[in-house]
Scaffold this motif. Structure first.
Motif, PDB file in Angstrom:
ATOM      1  N   ARG A  98      54.088 -75.566   5.408  1.00 52.53           N
ATOM      2  CA  ARG A  98      54.207 -75.472   6.868  1.00 52.53           C
ATOM      3  C   ARG A  98      55.280 -74.441   7.251  1.00 52.53           C
ATOM      4  NH1 ARG A  98      54.445 -80.850  10.236  1.00 52.53           N
ATOM      5  NH2 ARG A  98      52.330 -80.777   9.461  1.00 52.53           N
ATOM      6  N   ALA A  99      56.400 -74.438   6.531  1.00 53.27           N
ATOM      7  CA  ALA A  99      57.472 -73.474   6.819  1.00 53.27           C
ATOM      8  C   ALA A  99      56.996 -72.044   6.545  1.00 53.27           C
ATOM      9  CB  ALA A  99      58.702 -73.791   5.978  1.00 53.27           C
ATOM     10  N   GLN A 100      56.248 -71.837   5.474  1.00 49.09           N
ATOM     11  CA  GLN A 100      55.733 -70.494   5.179  1.00 49.09           C
ATOM     12  C   GLN A 100      54.756 -70.047   6.257  1.00 49.09           C
ATOM     13  OE1 GLN A 100      54.396 -71.472   1.185  1.00 49.09           O
ATOM     14  NE2 GLN A 100      55.803 -69.949   0.334  1.00 49.09           N
ATOM     15  N   ARG A 101      53.917 -70.968   6.732  1.00 46.20           N
ATOM     16  CA  ARG A 101      52.959 -70.601   7.789  1.00 46.20           C
ATOM     17  C   ARG A 101      53.703 -70.231   9.086  1.00 46.20           C
ATOM     18  NH1 ARG A 101      48.019 -70.441   7.391  1.00 46.20           N
ATOM     19  NH2 ARG A 101      47.535 -71.214   9.455  1.00 46.20           N
ATOM     20  N   ARG A 102      54.796 -70.929   9.370  1.00 43.21           N
ATOM     21  CA  ARG A 102      55.606 -70.566  10.549  1.00 43.21           C
ATOM     22  C   ARG A 102      56.221 -69.179  10.367  1.00 43.21           C
ATOM     23  NH1 ARG A 102      58.324 -76.127  10.510  1.00 43.21           N
ATOM     24  NH2 ARG A 102      56.852 -77.389  11.682  1.00 43.21           N
ATOM     25  N   ALA A 103      56.716 -68.919   9.160  1.00 45.00           N
ATOM     26  CA  ALA A 103      57.308 -67.608   8.882  1.00 45.00           C
ATOM     27  C   ALA A 103      56.254 -66.510   8.986  1.00 45.00           C
ATOM     28  CB  ALA A 103      57.963 -67.597   7.501  1.00 45.00           C
ATOM     29  N   LEU A 104      55.037 -66.769   8.496  1.00 42.79           N
ATOM     30  CA  LEU A 104      53.954 -65.790   8.624  1.00 42.79           C
ATOM     31  C   LEU A 104      53.616 -65.534  10.090  1.00 42.79           C
ATOM     32  CD1 LEU A 104      51.473 -66.794   5.778  1.00 42.79           C
ATOM     33  CD2 LEU A 104      52.735 -64.647   5.985  1.00 42.79           C
ATOM     34  N   ALA A 136      55.633 -65.784  12.594  1.00 45.99           N
ATOM     35  CA  ALA A 136      56.722 -64.988  13.172  1.00 45.99           C
ATOM     36  C   ALA A 136      56.658 -63.538  12.699  1.00 45.99           C
ATOM     37  CB  ALA A 136      58.069 -65.601  12.801  1.00 45.99           C
ATOM     38  N   ARG A 137      56.326 -63.317  11.425  1.00 44.77           N
ATOM     39  CA  ARG A 137      56.286 -61.961  10.883  1.00 44.77           C
ATOM     40  C   ARG A 137      55.037 -61.201  11.323  1.00 44.77           C
ATOM     41  NH1 ARG A 137      55.034 -61.261   4.741  1.00 44.77           N
ATOM     42  NH2 ARG A 137      52.938 -61.279   5.618  1.00 44.77           N
ATOM     43  N   ASP A 138      53.860 -61.826  11.198  1.00 48.68           N
ATOM     44  CA  ASP A 138      52.596 -61.117  11.430  1.00 48.68           C
ATOM     45  C   ASP A 138      52.072 -61.258  12.855  1.00 48.68           C
ATOM     46  OD1 ASP A 138      52.788 -60.491   8.758  1.00 48.68           O
ATOM     47  OD2 ASP A 138      51.251 -61.905   8.107  1.00 48.68           O
ATOM     48  N   HIS A 139      52.582 -62.217  13.633  1.00 47.88           N
ATOM     49  CA  HIS A 139      52.148 -62.439  15.029  1.00 47.88           C
ATOM     50  C   HIS A 139      50.650 -62.653  15.133  1.00 47.88           C
ATOM     51  CE1 HIS A 139      56.179 -61.245  16.118  1.00 47.88           C
ATOM     52  NE2 HIS A 139      56.006 -60.116  15.459  1.00 47.88           N
ATOM     53  N   GLY A 140      50.077 -63.413  14.215  1.00 46.06           N
ATOM     54  CA  GLY A 140      48.628 -63.639  14.197  1.00 46.06           C
ATOM     55  C   GLY A 140      48.022 -62.861  13.046  1.00 46.06           C
ATOM     56  N   CYS A 141      46.775 -62.460  13.206  1.00 47.06           N
ATOM     57  CA  CYS A 141      46.103 -61.703  12.146  1.00 47.06           C
ATOM     58  C   CYS A 141      46.776 -60.341  12.000  1.00 47.06           C
ATOM     59  CB  CYS A 141      44.625 -61.535  12.457  1.00 47.06           C
ATOM     60  SG  CYS A 141      43.719 -60.615  11.180  1.00 47.06           S
ATOM     61  N   ALA A 142      47.193 -60.024  10.774  1.00 42.05           N
ATOM     62  CA  ALA A 142      47.910 -58.772  10.524  1.00 42.05           C
ATOM     63  C   ALA A 142      46.978 -57.588  10.325  1.00 42.05           C
ATOM     64  CB  ALA A 142      48.797 -58.919   9.278  1.00 42.05           C
ATOM     65  N   PHE A 143      45.666 -57.810  10.257  1.00 48.44           N
ATOM     66  CA  PHE A 143      44.712 -56.721  10.044  1.00 48.44           C
ATOM     67  C   PHE A 143      44.835 -55.713  11.191  1.00 48.44           C
ATOM     68  CE2 PHE A 143      40.583 -54.701   9.581  1.00 48.44           C
ATOM     69  CZ  PHE A 143      40.415 -54.678   8.196  1.00 48.44           C
ATOM     70  N   PRO A 178      47.921 -66.797  15.479  1.00 50.95           N
ATOM     71  CA  PRO A 178      48.211 -67.449  14.198  1.00 50.95           C
ATOM     72  C   PRO A 178      47.352 -68.685  13.926  1.00 50.95           C
ATOM     73  CG  PRO A 178      50.259 -66.863  15.282  1.00 50.95           C
ATOM     74  CD  PRO A 178      49.149 -66.582  16.263  1.00 50.95           C
ATOM     75  N   ALA A 179      47.016 -69.446  14.952  1.00 48.53           N
ATOM     76  CA  ALA A 179      46.229 -70.663  14.762  1.00 48.53           C
ATOM     77  C   ALA A 179      44.835 -70.363  14.204  1.00 48.53           C
ATOM     78  CB  ALA A 179      46.107 -71.429  16.077  1.00 48.53           C
ATOM     79  N   LEU A 188      52.016 -63.161   0.757  1.00 49.58           N
ATOM     80  CA  LEU A 188      51.085 -63.751   1.711  1.00 49.58           C
ATOM     81  C   LEU A 188      50.962 -62.869   2.942  1.00 49.58           C
ATOM     82  CD1 LEU A 188      52.340 -67.466   1.615  1.00 49.58           C
ATOM     83  CD2 LEU A 188      50.281 -66.545   0.529  1.00 49.58           C
ATOM     84  N   VAL A 189      49.793 -62.902   3.554  1.00 49.14           N
ATOM     85  CA  VAL A 189      49.559 -62.194   4.806  1.00 49.14           C
ATOM     86  C   VAL A 189      48.606 -63.043   5.641  1.00 49.14           C
ATOM     87  CG1 VAL A 189      47.665 -60.808   3.854  1.00 49.14           C
ATOM     88  CG2 VAL A 189      48.914 -59.974   5.851  1.00 49.14           C
ATOM     89  N   ASN A 190      48.857 -63.117   6.948  1.00 48.84           N
ATOM     90  CA  ASN A 190      47.983 -63.847   7.857  1.00 48.84           C
ATOM     91  C   ASN A 190      46.737 -63.020   8.148  1.00 48.84           C
ATOM     92  OD1 ASN A 190      48.752 -66.421   8.560  1.00 48.84           O
ATOM     93  ND2 ASN A 190      49.857 -65.828  10.397  1.00 48.84           N
ATOM     94  N   LEU A 191      45.562 -63.614   7.932  1.00 46.20           N
ATOM     95  CA  LEU A 191      44.299 -62.946   8.244  1.00 46.20           C
ATOM     96  C   LEU A 191      43.360 -63.931   8.927  1.00 46.20           C
ATOM     97  CD1 LEU A 191      43.613 -61.024   4.902  1.00 46.20           C
ATOM     98  CD2 LEU A 191      44.435 -60.052   7.058  1.00 46.20           C
ATOM     99  N   CYS A 192      42.644 -63.467   9.944  1.00 45.73           N
ATOM    100  CA  CYS A 192      41.605 -64.281  10.557  1.00 45.73           C
ATOM    101  C   CYS A 192      40.406 -64.314   9.603  1.00 45.73           C
ATOM    102  CB  CYS A 192      41.209 -63.714  11.923  1.00 45.73           C
ATOM    103  SG  CYS A 192      40.373 -62.110  11.843  1.00 45.73           S
ATOM    104  N   THR A 193      39.452 -65.166   9.881  1.00 42.83           N
ATOM    105  CA  THR A 193      38.304 -65.338   8.981  1.00 42.83           C
ATOM    106  C   THR A 193      37.554 -64.023   8.772  1.00 42.83           C
ATOM    107  OG1 THR A 193      38.075 -67.619   9.715  1.00 42.83           O
ATOM    108  CG2 THR A 193      36.180 -66.648   8.626  1.00 42.83           C
ATOM    109  N   GLU A 194      37.295 -63.290   9.837  1.00 43.51           N
ATOM    110  CA  GLU A 194      36.554 -62.026   9.731  1.00 43.51           C
ATOM    111  C   GLU A 194      37.276 -61.024   8.831  1.00 43.51           C
ATOM    112  OE1 GLU A 194      35.179 -58.257  12.534  1.00 43.51           O
ATOM    113  OE2 GLU A 194      35.984 -60.062  13.486  1.00 43.51           O
TER     114      GLU A 194
END
Length: 195
Positions: A84-90, A92-99, A106-107, A128-134
């Motif tokens: 959960r802490a890593q997802r919060r950090a992602l 904050a860093r990526d502001h949602g999908c980083a693509f 982020p949700a 790690l990097v935040n990415l949406c499904t697409e």
């Protein structure tokens, strides 16, 4: 679900593909099918390497080393999901999908391992990097490369090369960037391309 696959089969290297291409060129089609790497479920269904890798991306994996008789020698790690802490950090860093140029929140994102977890990549923020499904699919299936830049710790993307034109690294904002610097962590591979 349990999926049993040999480490060598999961790797399915370029040499393996070249050997299969040679069998095809020589008309030895039965050997092509005999040499296709695959996994097997507990109910004896065959699963292709590609399907096994896709399942591994979204599943907990417990690698079990066995000897030549199939007796377990060691059991590996099972923690794959970001905390959960890593997802919060992602977030904050990526502001949602980083693509590049994606505005999904982020949700709607998953924590993608730059160096695939099934290949030994750690579940660490700098892998790690935040990415949406697409865009998670685009990285896995359409030749996009993603790295975490060693200079600023932010994700960088390289589109697949088309024809003879070279690809240009871009940031989440879609602006062109120079090549990223490898991360300082020697245990992390600097980039992963999954096709």
């Amino acid at each position: 679900m349990s999926l049993h696959i040999g480490l060598r089969d999961l790797a399915d290297t370029d040499d393996d593909a070249a050997a299969r291409a040679g069998f095809i060129a020589e008309g030895r089609f039965e050997e092509v099918f005999d040499n296709l790497p695959h996994g097997m479920t507990d109910w004896f269904a065959n699963v292709t390497v590609g399907a096994a890798r896709r399942l591994a991306c979204d599943a907990a994996i417990t690698p079990i080393g066995v000897d030549g008789r199939g007796m377990p020698l060691n059991v590996g790690r099972t923690r794959r999901l970001a905390s959960r802490a890593q997802r919060r950090a992602l977030a904050a860093r990526d502001h949602g999908c980083a693509f590049p140029r994606c505005d999904r929140p982020p949700a709607w994102c998953v924590a993608h391992h730059v160096w695939h977890w099934a290949d030994g990549g750690p579940t660490d923020l700098d892998n790690l990097v935040n990415l949406c499904t697409e865009h998670h699919r685009a990285v896995h299936h359409h030749g996009w490369t993603v790295v975490i830049d060693g200079n600023d710790g932010l994700p960088r993307f390289l589109p697949p090369a088309h024809g003879r034109s070279p690809s240009q690294w871009v940031g989440p904002d879609g602006k062109a960037l120079g090549p990223p610097r490898a991360a300082e962590h020697s245990s992390h591979r600097p980039r992963t391309t999954v096709t």
